[in-house]
Design an enzyme around this catalytic site. Sequence first.
Site, short mmCIF file in Angstrom:
data_model
loop_
_atom_site.label_atom_id
_atom_site.label_comp_id
_atom_site.label_asym_id
_atom_site.label_seq_id
_atom_site.Cartn_x
_atom_site.Cartn_y
_atom_site.Cartn_z
CB SER A 89 -0.92 0.00 1.23
OG SER A 89 -1.65 -1.19 1.26
C1 LIG Z 1 -3.31 -4.08 -0.19
S1 LIG Z 1 -2.70 -5.69 0.04
C2 LIG Z 1 -2.07 -5.60 1.68
C3 LIG Z 1 -0.81 -4.81 1.86
C4 LIG Z 1 0.03 -5.36 3.01
N1 LIG Z 1 -0.56 -5.13 4.28
C5 LIG Z 1 1.48 -4.91 2.96
O1 LIG Z 1 2.01 -4.43 3.97
O2 LIG Z 1 2.10 -5.10 1.91
C6 LIG Z 1 -4.15 -6.68 0.33
C7 LIG Z 1 -3.83 -8.16 0.42
O3 LIG Z 1 -4.99 -8.81 0.95
C8 LIG Z 1 -5.03 -10.11 0.38
N2 LIG Z 1 -6.38 -10.68 0.60
C9 LIG Z 1 -7.50 -10.49 -0.15
N3 LIG Z 1 -8.52 -11.19 0.37
C10 LIG Z 1 -8.04 -11.85 1.46
C11 LIG Z 1 -8.61 -12.75 2.38
N4 LIG Z 1 -9.90 -13.11 2.32
N5 LIG Z 1 -7.82 -13.24 3.37
C12 LIG Z 1 -6.49 -12.88 3.44
N6 LIG Z 1 -5.91 -12.03 2.59
C13 LIG Z 1 -6.67 -11.53 1.60
C14 LIG Z 1 -4.68 -9.84 -1.07
O4 LIG Z 1 -4.28 -11.02 -1.72
C15 LIG Z 1 -3.58 -8.79 -0.93
O5 LIG Z 1 -2.32 -9.39 -0.96
#
Ligand SMILES: C[S@@+](CC[C@H](N)C(=O)[O-])C[C@H]1O[C@@H](n2cnc3c(N)ncnc32)[C@H](O)[C@@H]1O
Length: 391
Positions: A89
Site C-alpha cells: 500500500s
Molecule cells: C493491499 S494488500 C495488503 C498490503 C500489506 N498489508 C502490505 O504491507 O504489503 C491486500 C492483500 O490482501 C489479500 N487478501 C485479499 N482477500 C483476502 C482474504 N480473504 N484473506 C487474506 N488475505 C486476503 C490480497 O491477496 C492482498 O495481498
Amino acid sequence: MPIYQEYLETLLDKVKQNIGEIAPAIEKAYLNAPRHLFIDAFLDQNPDGEMTEIKVTNDNLEEYLPKLYNDGALCFERNEEGRCISSISQPTLVLMMLQKLDLQEGQKILEIGTASGWNAAMMAQLVGESGAVYSIEILSDLATRTKTKIEQQGIQNIHLFDGDGAIQAYQTSFDRIMFTVGSYDIPQNIYSSLNEEGLLLMVLKNRGPFDSLILFKKTQNYLESIENSICGFVPLQGAYAMKELDGRKLEDWGIWQRLKDKEVIRQDFWWGSNYDKPRINYLKISGICSFLAITEPHFQLFKTEKGAMFFGLLEEEKDSMVIWKDNQLIGYGNEQAFHQIKAAFESYLRLGMPSASCFKVKAYPKGEVIQAQENEWLIQRKDMQFLWSIS
Ligand SMILES: C[S@@+](CC[C@H](N)C(=O)[O-])C[C@H]1O[C@@H](n2cnc3c(N)ncnc32)[C@H](O)[C@@H]1O
C-alpha cells in the site's frame, strides 16, 4: 551510508508533509523496516504501455529505488479483468493507519492481507517481543515468499498464515485487528476474535466509488465507529468476496434489458459541470454516490468501457428505474424511481451534502434486532448489520 538511506528518509519527510507529525515509535519502526526489503517483484508498465513483472535484485536495486520509495502503492498481482488484487500500500496510508491503531507493547494484533509483510514487520516492532502479530494472506505463492523474507530478516514475533482471513478459525483473541483489504462485511470470526474494548481498523466497502476507513471500538454487543475517512483498497477475495455489489455495466442488468425501451420521463440534470472526461466525472459524482449507497437500497453504480461512471436506482419489484448519465436524469418503466432519486437529492442538500466520512456507523451481529430511526440507515450484510447515522 546504504544506497537506499536517502530515499528512506525523503519518503518519511513526504509522509509527514501529508499527515503531520508521526509518533516516534512508528518513525523508528519505519526506519528499521526499509520498504525495499519487502518487495522482490512488482508490476509496472513497460514503454509500450504493457504491464510486466519487474524482479528486484541486488544488481538492479539502485535503478528501482525511486519507484520502491515513491509514495504510491505497487501492484503485485492483477485479476483476469486487469484489476489489481494485491499490492504494497501507499506509505502515507500505511503510516496513517498505524497511527490510528495506537499499538502498544505486549499487544496481540491480527492483520487481514499480509501481501509484502511490510506493515506486519512495522507492527511487530511496535508491539515488541512481548507482543505478537498474526497476519493472513489468501494468495499462497505470495504468502510463501513473504514468509521467507520475514524469516531471513530474523523477525520472531510474526505468525504468518496462508488462507482466507474471513473464515480462518483463530485460536486466540486480539487487542487490535486491521484490514488492509476492502470488505463489504465484518466476518463473524473477526468480530468474535476482537477483545472487548479492542480496536478494529476496517476498510469497509459500500456500493459507492470509494471505501471507508473506519476505526471501530468494540463495546458490549456491537462495534462503534470512532473515526471515519475515505480510502481505496484492493477488494477482499475468498468466501466473503461480494462481487455482485461492485459497479457493473448497465447492460448486464436484466431490468435494463426489460425497461430500456420504456422511457417515461427525462430532464437535463447537471451534476456540477458538463465535462464528460472519466476522471472528472468520477470526482464530481463521488459525494452523491457515497450518500446514495448508504441511504438508498436500490442504488447502483455503473461503469462504462472507458472507465467513466454513472449511477441510478433500480427498483425491480416496482418495474421502475432511473439513471443519471451524460447530464440527463432519465426514468424508465414508471416515474417512481425518478421521483425517489429526486427526493434523495433533496435530503442530500438539506443534510449539507455529506460524504461517507461524515457518517457514524455501528456494526451489530446479525441476531440483534435493530431499527433505524430518523437520519439513520440500516444496511444488512451476511454476518453484520451496519447502522449508518448522521447528526
Ligand atoms: C493491499 S494488500 C495488503 C498490503 C500489506 N498489508 C502490505 O504491507 O504489503 C491486500 C492483500 O490482501 C489479500 N487478501 C485479499 N482477500 C483476502 C482474504 N480473504 N484473506 C487474506 N488475505 C486476503 C490480497 O491477496 C492482498 O495481498
